[in-house]
Design a protein around this motif. Structure first.
Motif, PDB file in Angstrom:
ATOM      1  N   VAL A   1      62.438  -8.540   5.349  1.00 20.28           N
ATOM      2  CA  VAL A   1      61.752  -9.829   5.399  1.00 20.28           C
ATOM      3  C   VAL A   1      61.338 -10.119   6.840  1.00 20.28           C
ATOM      4  CG1 VAL A   1      61.905 -12.286   4.843  1.00 20.28           C
ATOM      5  CG2 VAL A   1      63.209 -10.624   3.504  1.00 20.28           C
ATOM      6  N   THR A   2      60.047 -10.391   7.033  1.00 16.30           N
ATOM      7  CA  THR A   2      59.561 -10.757   8.360  1.00 16.30           C
ATOM      8  C   THR A   2      58.444 -11.787   8.202  1.00 16.30           C
ATOM      9  OG1 THR A   2      58.725  -9.913  10.478  1.00 16.30           O
ATOM     10  CG2 THR A   2      57.828  -8.911   8.480  1.00 16.30           C
ATOM     11  N   ALA A   3      58.375 -12.697   9.144  1.00 15.80           N
ATOM     12  CA  ALA A   3      57.332 -13.724   9.107  1.00 15.80           C
ATOM     13  C   ALA A   3      56.069 -13.189   9.770  1.00 15.80           C
ATOM     14  CB  ALA A   3      57.805 -14.986   9.826  1.00 15.80           C
ATOM     15  N   VAL A   4      54.907 -13.646   9.314  1.00 17.31           N
ATOM     16  CA  VAL A   4      53.667 -13.241   9.957  1.00 17.31           C
ATOM     17  C   VAL A   4      53.493 -13.982  11.280  1.00 17.31           C
ATOM     18  CG1 VAL A   4      52.558 -12.671   7.770  1.00 17.31           C
ATOM     19  CG2 VAL A   4      52.321 -14.972   8.694  1.00 17.31           C
ATOM     20  N   ALA A   5      54.201 -15.107  11.432  1.00 19.88           N
ATOM     21  CA  ALA A   5      54.168 -15.891  12.667  1.00 19.88           C
ATOM     22  C   ALA A   5      55.327 -16.884  12.641  1.00 19.88           C
ATOM     23  CB  ALA A   5      52.840 -16.645  12.804  1.00 19.88           C
ATOM     24  N   ASP A   6      55.736 -17.330  13.851  1.00 18.63           N
ATOM     25  CA  ASP A   6      56.768 -18.363  13.976  1.00 18.63           C
ATOM     26  C   ASP A   6      58.069 -18.014  13.251  1.00 18.63           C
ATOM     27  OD1 ASP A   6      57.819 -20.821  14.833  1.00 18.63           O
ATOM     28  OD2 ASP A   6      57.255 -21.801  12.954  1.00 18.63           O
ATOM     29  N   PRO A   7      58.785 -16.989  13.732  1.00 12.81           N
ATOM     30  CA  PRO A   7      58.555 -16.173  14.921  1.00 12.81           C
ATOM     31  C   PRO A   7      57.621 -14.995  14.648  1.00 12.81           C
ATOM     32  CG  PRO A   7      60.623 -15.546  13.917  1.00 12.81           C
ATOM     33  CD  PRO A   7      60.096 -16.707  13.106  1.00 12.81           C
ATOM     34  N   ALA A   8      57.110 -14.411  15.717  1.00 14.74           N
ATOM     35  CA  ALA A   8      56.195 -13.284  15.599  1.00 14.74           C
ATOM     36  C   ALA A   8      56.914 -12.081  14.996  1.00 14.74           C
ATOM     37  CB  ALA A   8      55.637 -12.925  16.974  1.00 14.74           C
TER      38      ALA A   8
ATOM     39  N   VAL B   1      54.844  -7.740  -0.418  1.00 20.84           N
ATOM     40  CA  VAL B   1      54.581  -9.030  -1.060  1.00 20.84           C
ATOM     41  C   VAL B   1      54.467 -10.077   0.039  1.00 20.84           C
ATOM     42  CG1 VAL B   1      55.653  -8.556  -3.297  1.00 20.84           C
ATOM     43  CG2 VAL B   1      57.075  -9.326  -1.385  1.00 20.84           C
ATOM     44  N   VAL B   2      53.711 -11.134  -0.248  1.00 22.52           N
ATOM     45  CA  VAL B   2      53.471 -12.173   0.749  1.00 22.52           C
ATOM     46  C   VAL B   2      53.788 -13.528   0.121  1.00 22.52           C
ATOM     47  CG1 VAL B   2      51.796 -13.235   2.304  1.00 22.52           C
ATOM     48  CG2 VAL B   2      51.637 -10.782   1.783  1.00 22.52           C
ATOM     49  N   THR B   3      54.531 -14.352   0.843  1.00 16.62           N
ATOM     50  CA  THR B   3      54.792 -15.716   0.388  1.00 16.62           C
ATOM     51  C   THR B   3      54.214 -16.698   1.398  1.00 16.62           C
ATOM     52  OG1 THR B   3      56.946 -15.922   1.504  1.00 16.62           O
ATOM     53  CG2 THR B   3      56.937 -14.990  -0.722  1.00 16.62           C
ATOM     54  N   SER B   4      53.831 -17.859   0.896  1.00 15.74           N
ATOM     55  CA  SER B   4      53.262 -18.914   1.742  1.00 15.74           C
ATOM     56  C   SER B   4      53.914 -20.240   1.379  1.00 15.74           C
ATOM     57  CB  SER B   4      51.748 -19.011   1.553  1.00 15.74           C
ATOM     58  OG  SER B   4      51.118 -17.784   1.828  1.00 15.74           O
TER      59      SER B   4
ATOM     60  N   LYS C   1      55.645 -16.968   5.391  1.00 21.21           N
ATOM     61  CA  LYS C   1      54.821 -17.881   6.180  1.00 21.21           C
ATOM     62  C   LYS C   1      53.376 -17.403   6.272  1.00 21.21           C
ATOM     63  CE  LYS C   1      58.929 -19.115   8.897  1.00 21.21           C
ATOM     64  NZ  LYS C   1      59.508 -19.382  10.229  1.00 21.21           N
ATOM     65  N   GLY C   2      52.883 -16.884   5.140  1.00 23.22           N
ATOM     66  CA  GLY C   2      51.514 -16.385   5.099  1.00 23.22           C
ATOM     67  C   GLY C   2      50.465 -17.461   5.297  1.00 23.22           C
ATOM     68  N   ASP C   3      50.887 -18.723   5.304  1.00 23.22           N
ATOM     69  CA  ASP C   3      49.953 -19.812   5.544  1.00 23.22           C
ATOM     70  C   ASP C   3      49.637 -19.982   7.022  1.00 23.22           C
ATOM     71  OD1 ASP C   3      52.223 -22.313   6.206  1.00 23.22           O
ATOM     72  OD2 ASP C   3      52.844 -20.532   5.113  1.00 23.22           O
TER      73      ASP C   3
ATOM     74  N   VAL D   1      63.019 -16.112   9.942  1.00 23.62           N
ATOM     75  CA  VAL D   1      61.876 -15.610   9.185  1.00 23.62           C
ATOM     76  C   VAL D   1      61.754 -16.276   7.812  1.00 23.62           C
ATOM     77  CG1 VAL D   1      61.925 -13.384  10.360  1.00 23.62           C
ATOM     78  CG2 VAL D   1      63.193 -13.674   8.220  1.00 23.62           C
ATOM     79  N   GLY D   2      62.721 -17.100   7.451  1.00 25.01           N
ATOM     80  CA  GLY D   2      62.662 -17.779   6.161  1.00 25.01           C
ATOM     81  C   GLY D   2      63.376 -17.042   5.045  1.00 25.01           C
TER      82      GLY D   2
END
Length: 341
Positions: free
Chosen positions: A127-134, A181-184, A160-162, A213-214
């Motif tokens: 699991v990794t965020a696309v941003a916040d954090p990078a 997979v991508v979640t927003s 955080k795909g949004d 990362v959520g």
């Protein structure tokens, strides 16, 4: 003084008996099977009767006869003693079944001691965020290496795909053919959650990711009664606060298990052989055929350079080769790798 002989010596019988010691362990044919869902300070929570009407958690401790063999989340075990699950009862784990897979890590790349993190899992969800954090691509690479080494299927989950187009992040690993997979985040909750559920259904999946990362938010959405703690990202450092402090296997509605792990800042690979590292880069692996015998893959004659320059590893080839060589260098280093954070 008179003389004594053996007739004058009297031996006191041993009240404990004279049965010789044996190394044979009891078979425990009547041991009750169970699934370890949590381990905390030497006590394990074991689910007995999994999938049945009388499924119940039982508190158990490891029997001495197992020696130093440790118990981890995901283990299939055999229990004896009180397996009712009643308050203040304690069973004993007398058998640990052979593990199908073992997700392992070391504290860092110089630590010779490997630790099994989770047993019998089918897939590793990074699991990794696309941003916040990078995104921390180096940590993701490490997790992928660990997954391939363990024989687990990796799944990349971008959160955080949004905040940023997910395609900009996915391009880094596109040559690997990874499922993703991508979640927003939205007003109605997490978009993309159904796609995640489909890939977790009927499997034992381990969720790994650095703090912020959520991951816990995702777990709470997947398992509504999980109540995993969530935190925030520090606006100054860009790092998340560790929220999940313990590891637990949580039953998914409809079947399957998700193992939530505490946020990690590094994933040591000291236990992984160097040749196994390259297998985690299937976009680079065919280029090894042109390497000289005994190539260490960071020398002038290494054929991987030409493979990448010819575009055989795709547009992300140069970045992938750099990441691969970073991992090799980190394993050989005598100091902590600053690139894992």
């Amino acid at each position: 003084m008179g003389r004594f002989d053996e007739d004058d010596v009297r031996i006191r019988p041993n009240r404990r008996g004279s049965r010789p010691r044996t190394k044979d362990r009891p078979a425990h044919a009547d041991a009750v099977p169970g699934f370890v869902v949590a381990v905390d300070r030497g006590r394990s929570t074991v689910l007995v009767g999994e999938g049945g009407a009388h499924a119940r958690p039982v508190t158990a401790m490891r029997a001495r006869e197992l020696g130093r063999q440790g118990v981890v989340v995901g283990d299939r075990v055999g229990l004896v003693g009180d397996v009712t699950g009643a308050t203040d009862t304690l069973a004993r784990i007398v058998r640990i079944d052979e593990r199908r897979t073992s997700l392992r890590r070391s504290a860092d790349d110089t630590d010779p001691i490997e630790r099994v993190v989770v047993a019998n899992a089918d897939q590793l969800v990074v699991v990794t965020a696309v941003a916040d954090p990078a995104p921390r691509s180096r940590l993701v690479d490490r997790c992928l290496v660990a997954a391939y080494d363990a024989g687990m299927t990796p799944l990349l989950c971008l959160t955080k795909g949004d905040l940023r187009p997910a395609s900009e992040v996915l391009d880094t690993w596109a040559p690997l053919g990874l499922e993703a997979v991508v979640t927003s985040r939205g007003a109605d909750g997490l978009a993309g959650l159904e796609a995640v559920r489909e890939r977790l259904a009927g499997r034992v999946s381990v969720l790994v990711g650095h703090s912020g990362v959520g991951k816990s938010t995702l777990v709470n959405a997947l398992v509504p009664d999980a109540a995993r703690a969530t935190g925030h990202v520090n606006a100054v450092t860009g790092r998340g606060r560790h929220t999940s402090t313990s590891m637990a296997a949580l039953a998914l509605p409809g079947g399957g298990w998700v193992v939530d792990t505490p946020g990690v800042r590094s994933f040591g690979l000291a236990h992984v052989a160097p040749e196994s590292v390259l297998r985690a880069f299937p976009d680079l692996l065919p280029g090894e055929d042109g390497c000289p015998r005994g190539c260490t893959h960071d020398e002038p004659d290494c054929a991987l350079d030409a493979w990448v320059e010819q575009g055989r590893a795709g547009a992300a080839g140069p970045a992938r080769l750099q990441s691969f060589r970073r991992l090799l260098a980190a394993r050989r280093s005598t100091r902590d790798d600053p690139l894992t954070a």
